[in-house]
Design an enzyme around this catalytic site. Sequence first.
Site, PDB file in Angstrom:
ATOM      1  CG  ASP A   6      -1.772   1.217   1.353  1.00 31.48           C
ATOM      2  OD1 ASP A   6      -1.592   2.161   0.552  1.00 31.48           O
ATOM      3  OD2 ASP A   6      -2.634   1.236   2.245  1.00 31.48           O
TER       4      ASP A   6
ATOM      5  CG  ASN B 188       1.056   3.179 -12.604  1.00 33.59           C
ATOM      6  OD1 ASN B 188       0.603   3.903 -13.491  1.00 33.59           O
ATOM      7  ND2 ASN B 188       0.393   2.104 -12.162  1.00 33.59           N
TER       8      ASN B 188
ATOM      9  CE1 TYR C  26      -6.109  10.962 -10.578  1.00 29.66           C
ATOM     10  CE2 TYR C  26      -6.097  12.727 -12.199  1.00 29.66           C
ATOM     11  CZ  TYR C  26      -5.777  11.424 -11.843  1.00 29.66           C
ATOM     12  OH  TYR C  26      -5.119  10.609 -12.733  1.00 29.66           O
TER      13      TYR C  26
END
Length: 242
Positions: A56, A83, A147
């Site tokens: 994680d 990524n 985001y």
Amino acid sequence: MLEDTVAIITGGAVGIGRATAAEFVEQGADVVIADIDDETGPQVASELGCEFRTCDVSDYDTVETLVDGVVEDRGRLDVIVNNAGIGSETSLGDMSLEEWRSVISVNLDGVMHGSKAALPHLIEVEGCIVNIESIYGLRGGRGAAAYSASKGGVVNFTQQVAVDYAPENVRVNGVCPGFVRTPMTQALLEQGRFYEFIKRRTPMDRPADPEEIAPLIAFLASDAASYITGANIPVDGGWTAF
Ligand code: NAD
């Protein structure tokens, strides 16, 4: 080509990460996929001929254990591709503080965690970092406050770390994809109105496939990119040119 290259690819179980793992293996790299998804991840790793380790990225200790474990087993680490990421489509007024923290902890903290844990090993071999960013890190993304902030943070982080570690010959670059057909965007792209927006907004008139993003990531990780550092390169069908 990536022979004699040991690479960790976070979030490599599906989507852009999976395509990148396939490209790296194809080019001869020894790849470790590190992903929170411990169902799909091991299947994909065995299909591609690489290794899977659970991780994680939002938890620094777990990331450090992963990186140190790979170096202990392989004797080196040449590349980390940061990524792993999560999507978020909420405007500021509607966004909960929990959503903000969760997006930042994976998309921004996760990149810092991977980079920090890998750095001492990358210095030893003059290796490199490739961060997966977004066009939303270069422009404001409609309805994506957390985001966009996380990706904008990674774009600047990439330049900053590149500057600090250029004297050690550790290269740090980023790739900024436009919309790509992956599990992250599947539901969005299935909405006719959204798909029409993407087509209208993208000069190339379509989203990308993950296989169209992976070759640039492999190039940046290779010796062919030996003089490229601190670059954040769009792969976006012309989105940011428009
Ligand atoms: P995806 O959702 O299809 O795959 C993401 C992978 O990351 C999954 O395997 C998931 O299990 C893993 N992951 C999620 N949280 C994790 C965590 N905390 N620790 C470890 N692994 C975790 O996403 P994708 O579309 O392939 O996106 C990959 C990267 O590219 C992300 O950083 C994303 O923001 C970025 N990106 C995607 C697009 C797009 O249109 N798909 C566009 C620009 C940028």
